[in-house]
Design a protein around this motif. Sequence first.
Motif, short mmCIF file in Angstrom:
data_model
loop_
_atom_site.label_atom_id
_atom_site.label_comp_id
_atom_site.label_asym_id
_atom_site.label_seq_id
_atom_site.Cartn_x
_atom_site.Cartn_y
_atom_site.Cartn_z
N GLY A 31 -13.38 4.30 9.49
CA GLY A 31 -12.94 3.04 10.19
C GLY A 31 -13.58 3.13 11.59
O GLY A 31 -14.46 4.13 11.78
N SER B 140 -1.60 6.06 3.47
CA SER B 140 -2.49 5.71 4.73
C SER B 140 -2.76 7.20 5.40
O SER B 140 -2.12 7.94 5.14
N THR C 5 -12.84 4.96 3.57
CA THR C 5 -13.85 4.84 4.22
C THR C 5 -13.94 5.10 5.82
O THR C 5 -12.49 4.99 6.22
N ALA D 294 -11.79 4.05 -2.09
CA ALA D 294 -10.94 3.35 -1.33
C ALA D 294 -10.85 3.71 0.19
O ALA D 294 -10.45 3.18 0.92
N MET E 95 0.89 -1.31 -0.18
CA MET E 95 0.12 -0.02 0.07
C MET E 95 0.84 1.19 0.15
O MET E 95 1.91 1.24 0.75
N ALA F 37 -6.30 -2.19 -1.27
CA ALA F 37 -6.60 -3.25 -2.58
C ALA F 37 -7.25 -2.21 -3.46
O ALA F 37 -7.59 -2.57 -4.64
N ARG F 38 -7.86 -0.99 -3.11
CA ARG F 38 -8.61 -0.02 -4.03
C ARG F 38 -7.91 1.31 -4.28
O ARG F 38 -8.17 1.99 -5.42
N CYS F 39 -6.77 1.43 -3.55
CA CYS F 39 -5.79 2.96 -3.69
C CYS F 39 -5.09 2.80 -4.73
O CYS F 39 -4.49 1.75 -5.03
N GLU G 109 -9.86 5.17 6.85
CA GLU G 109 -8.92 4.36 6.31
C GLU G 109 -8.88 4.14 4.99
O GLU G 109 -10.01 4.62 4.38
N ILE G 110 -7.79 3.75 4.39
CA ILE G 110 -7.64 3.91 2.95
C ILE G 110 -7.47 2.16 2.90
O ILE G 110 -6.59 1.55 3.23
N ASP G 111 -8.23 1.85 1.69
CA ASP G 111 -8.28 0.28 1.70
C ASP G 111 -7.08 0.18 0.31
O ASP G 111 -7.28 0.43 -0.65
N GLU H 98 -12.68 11.46 1.93
CA GLU H 98 -13.63 10.36 1.21
C GLU H 98 -14.06 10.73 -0.01
O GLU H 98 -14.15 9.93 -0.93
#
Length: 79
Positions: free
Chosen positions: A27, A4, A25, A23, A1, A36-38, A32-34, A16
């Motif tokens: 928490g 963050s 949302t 990515a 990643m 897998a999507r960033c 938080e940053i995902d 957001e």
Amino acid sequence: MTLSIDSDCINCDMCEPECPNKAITMGLAIYEIDPARCTECEGHYPEPQCVNACPIDCISQGEVESKETLLARFAALWG
């Protein structure tokens, strides 16, 4: 990643809606940053929009990912 959000986040809601990949949302305590999507906005914008929107500079870059990796993630999300 690559990006963050650290504990200095004040939940201002600025980052957001700026994320084209959804990515970011809320928490348990902060946004938080995902990973897998960033894509660091690669494929959408020339620079990460969340970083530009954050008024307290609490979004930092961690492990550096290559442009190719970020574009592959973009393609998987938007293919």
